[in-house]
Design a protein around this motif. Structure first.
Motif, PDB file in Angstrom:
ATOM      1  N   TRP A  34       0.894  -1.311  -0.142  1.00 49.34           N
ATOM      2  CA  TRP A  34      -0.085   0.085  -0.017  1.00 49.34           C
ATOM      3  C   TRP A  34       0.853   1.266  -0.040  1.00 49.34           C
ATOM      4  CZ3 TRP A  34      -4.822   1.076  -1.233  1.00 49.34           C
ATOM      5  CH2 TRP A  34      -5.377   2.486  -0.796  1.00 49.34           C
ATOM      6  N   GLU A  35       0.874   2.092  -1.026  1.00 51.59           N
ATOM      7  CA  GLU A  35       1.513   3.251  -1.184  1.00 51.59           C
ATOM      8  C   GLU A  35       2.965   3.168  -1.022  1.00 51.59           C
ATOM      9  OE1 GLU A  35      -0.274   6.230   1.439  1.00 51.59           O
ATOM     10  OE2 GLU A  35      -2.120   6.339   0.029  1.00 51.59           O
ATOM     11  N   GLY A  36       3.515   1.968  -1.713  1.00 51.80           N
ATOM     12  CA  GLY A  36       4.862   1.560  -1.544  1.00 51.80           C
ATOM     13  C   GLY A  36       5.509   1.047  -0.176  1.00 51.80           C
ATOM     14  N   GLU A  37       4.534   0.687   0.550  1.00 46.43           N
ATOM     15  CA  GLU A  37       5.028   0.100   1.987  1.00 46.43           C
ATOM     16  C   GLU A  37       4.339  -1.320   1.927  1.00 46.43           C
ATOM     17  OE1 GLU A  37       7.232   1.481   4.105  1.00 46.43           O
ATOM     18  OE2 GLU A  37       6.856   3.730   3.140  1.00 46.43           O
ATOM     19  N   TRP A  38       5.173  -2.404   2.495  1.00 44.34           N
ATOM     20  CA  TRP A  38       4.523  -3.554   2.750  1.00 44.34           C
ATOM     21  C   TRP A  38       4.150  -3.722   4.095  1.00 44.34           C
ATOM     22  CZ3 TRP A  38       3.894  -6.437  -1.192  1.00 44.34           C
ATOM     23  CH2 TRP A  38       4.907  -6.481  -2.493  1.00 44.34           C
ATOM     24  N   TYR A  39       2.713  -4.308   4.189  1.00 41.29           N
ATOM     25  CA  TYR A  39       2.150  -4.582   5.176  1.00 41.29           C
ATOM     26  C   TYR A  39       1.837  -6.050   5.501  1.00 41.29           C
ATOM     27  CZ  TYR A  39       1.362   0.279   5.590  1.00 41.29           C
ATOM     28  OH  TYR A  39       1.215   1.935   5.475  1.00 41.29           O
ATOM     29  N   ARG A  40       2.242  -6.688   6.722  1.00 40.00           N
ATOM     30  CA  ARG A  40       2.239  -8.170   6.809  1.00 40.00           C
ATOM     31  C   ARG A  40       0.735  -8.234   7.085  1.00 40.00           C
ATOM     32  NH1 ARG A  40       4.195 -11.638  11.248  1.00 40.00           N
ATOM     33  NH2 ARG A  40       2.929 -13.504  10.976  1.00 40.00           N
ATOM     34  N   GLN A  41       0.118  -9.384   6.793  1.00 45.96           N
ATOM     35  CA  GLN A  41      -1.301  -9.852   6.829  1.00 45.96           C
ATOM     36  C   GLN A  41      -1.158 -10.789   7.925  1.00 45.96           C
ATOM     37  OE1 GLN A  41      -3.654  -7.735   4.970  1.00 45.96           O
ATOM     38  NE2 GLN A  41      -1.402  -6.785   4.958  1.00 45.96           N
ATOM     39  N   HIS A  42      -1.722 -10.624   9.012  1.00 43.09           N
ATOM     40  CA  HIS A  42      -1.676 -11.724   9.912  1.00 43.09           C
ATOM     41  C   HIS A  42      -2.745 -12.759   9.939  1.00 43.09           C
ATOM     42  CE1 HIS A  42       1.180  -9.099  12.103  1.00 43.09           C
ATOM     43  NE2 HIS A  42       0.451  -7.943  11.618  1.00 43.09           N
ATOM     44  N   THR A  43      -2.483 -14.074  10.596  1.00 45.84           N
ATOM     45  CA  THR A  43      -3.615 -14.867  10.646  1.00 45.84           C
ATOM     46  C   THR A  43      -3.694 -15.491  12.041  1.00 45.84           C
ATOM     47  OG1 THR A  43      -1.742 -16.538  10.010  1.00 45.84           O
ATOM     48  CG2 THR A  43      -2.970 -15.623   8.046  1.00 45.84           C
ATOM     49  N   HIS A  44      -3.101 -14.827  13.137  1.00 49.78           N
ATOM     50  CA  HIS A  44      -2.981 -15.300  14.390  1.00 49.78           C
ATOM     51  C   HIS A  44      -3.037 -14.005  15.259  1.00 49.78           C
ATOM     52  CE1 HIS A  44      -1.772 -16.803  18.269  1.00 49.78           C
ATOM     53  NE2 HIS A  44      -2.073 -18.056  17.776  1.00 49.78           N
ATOM     54  N   PRO A  45      -3.825 -14.015  16.279  1.00 47.80           N
ATOM     55  CA  PRO A  45      -3.998 -12.825  17.026  1.00 47.80           C
ATOM     56  C   PRO A  45      -2.550 -12.222  17.537  1.00 47.80           C
ATOM     57  CG  PRO A  45      -5.018 -14.392  18.171  1.00 47.80           C
ATOM     58  CD  PRO A  45      -4.716 -15.035  16.683  1.00 47.80           C
ATOM     59  N   ASP A  46      -1.966 -13.136  18.148  1.00 48.61           N
ATOM     60  CA  ASP A  46      -0.615 -12.470  18.679  1.00 48.61           C
ATOM     61  C   ASP A  46       0.371 -11.832  17.747  1.00 48.61           C
ATOM     62  OD1 ASP A  46      -0.978 -13.882  21.027  1.00 48.61           O
ATOM     63  OD2 ASP A  46       0.029 -15.721  20.649  1.00 48.61           O
ATOM     64  N   GLY A  47       0.265 -11.988  16.409  1.00 50.80           N
ATOM     65  CA  GLY A  47       0.979 -11.291  15.504  1.00 50.80           C
ATOM     66  C   GLY A  47       0.518 -10.011  15.226  1.00 50.80           C
ATOM     67  N   ILE A  48      -0.819  -9.558  15.175  1.00 47.17           N
ATOM     68  CA  ILE A  48      -1.333  -8.121  15.323  1.00 47.17           C
ATOM     69  C   ILE A  48      -0.849  -7.536  16.506  1.00 47.17           C
ATOM     70  CG2 ILE A  48      -3.590  -8.780  15.757  1.00 47.17           C
ATOM     71  CD1 ILE A  48      -2.721  -5.804  13.536  1.00 47.17           C
ATOM     72  N   ARG A  49      -1.331  -8.217  17.812  1.00 45.54           N
ATOM     73  CA  ARG A  49      -1.180  -7.655  18.758  1.00 45.54           C
ATOM     74  C   ARG A  49       0.547  -7.328  19.119  1.00 45.54           C
ATOM     75  NH1 ARG A  49      -2.309 -12.005  22.554  1.00 45.54           N
ATOM     76  NH2 ARG A  49      -1.925 -10.464  24.316  1.00 45.54           N
ATOM     77  N   PHE A  50       1.523  -8.058  18.719  1.00 43.20           N
ATOM     78  CA  PHE A  50       2.601  -7.892  19.011  1.00 43.20           C
ATOM     79  C   PHE A  50       3.135  -6.662  17.915  1.00 43.20           C
ATOM     80  CE2 PHE A  50       7.238  -8.393  17.238  1.00 43.20           C
ATOM     81  CZ  PHE A  50       7.870  -8.163  18.294  1.00 43.20           C
ATOM     82  N   GLU A  51       2.502  -6.385  16.636  1.00 41.55           N
ATOM     83  CA  GLU A  51       3.064  -5.423  16.010  1.00 41.55           C
ATOM     84  C   GLU A  51       2.300  -3.947  16.559  1.00 41.55           C
ATOM     85  OE1 GLU A  51       1.772  -3.563  11.312  1.00 41.55           O
ATOM     86  OE2 GLU A  51       1.267  -5.692  11.860  1.00 41.55           O
ATOM     87  N   ILE A  52       1.038  -4.047  17.311  1.00 37.69           N
ATOM     88  CA  ILE A  52       0.676  -2.830  17.943  1.00 37.69           C
ATOM     89  C   ILE A  52       1.501  -2.475  18.968  1.00 37.69           C
ATOM     90  CG2 ILE A  52      -1.227  -1.907  19.143  1.00 37.69           C
ATOM     91  CD1 ILE A  52      -3.243  -3.480  17.187  1.00 37.69           C
TER      92      ILE A  52
END
Length: 169
Positions: free
Chosen positions: A61-79
């Motif tokens: 998105w707009e030249g930046e890569w964003y990881r797409q999470h499949t597990h809640p720990d991934g998105i929680r860790f990123e936040i």
């Protein structure tokens, strides 16, 4: 001969989602090869970039890569990492807006706001790391929410986006 057809959908080279180094495409394939992180395959149907060794997906998105999470720990860790980075820059987050596509994935991990929990009452705002959580509009209404994972609002209130790979610079 159309040389564009020799390369994957993102062109002859991209930046590695992990280390941000420029990595080349392998001609006549859908693959990019990072000397540090291995092969990434582009999916022309979904627009995803998949790390073949781990199976992790990214979207651009707009030249930046964003990881797409499949597990809640991934998105929680990123936040959590984004909150830490914001804190070290001298700011305080006031709210987190999470992409609606993660609502089912992360709802059980939010503090309050879940009436099915014994300690929650109706009307209580859901929170994560003490921050009020809101979910984004539908991706059909705002296409960026089909790719980005969350926004943090900081004082004085300007939203700050954090793609996954920028957290580890």
């Amino acid at each position: 001969m159309n040389y564009a057809l020799q390369y994957p959908i993102f062109g002859p080279e991209i930046n590695c989602p992990h280390c941000r180094q420029s990595i080349p495409a392998l001609t006549l394939t859908d693959t990019y090869l990072c000397s540090r992180h291995g092969a990434f395959e582009s999916d022309p149907n979904t627009g995803d970039l998949v790390h073949l060794q781990s199976g992790r997906n990214w979207r651009l998105w707009e030249g930046e890569w964003y990881r797409q999470h499949t597990h809640p720990d991934g998105i929680r860790f990123e936040i959590h990492e984004a909150l830490f980075r914001l804190y070290t820059q001298g700011y305080r987050a006031t709210r987190v807006i999470i992409a609606k596509r993660y609502q089912d994935l992360i709802s059980n991990y939010l503090e309050g706001g879940n009436p099915w929990r014994n300690n929650a009452t109706e009307g209580t705002e859901p929170k994560l790391y003490g921050l009020v959580v809101e979910f984004s509009p539908d991706a059909e209404d705002e296409p960026r929410w089909a790719v980005i994972n969350f926004d943090l609002e900081k004082e004085p209130g300007a939203p700050v986006r954090y793609p996954y790979f920028k957290l580890f610079e």
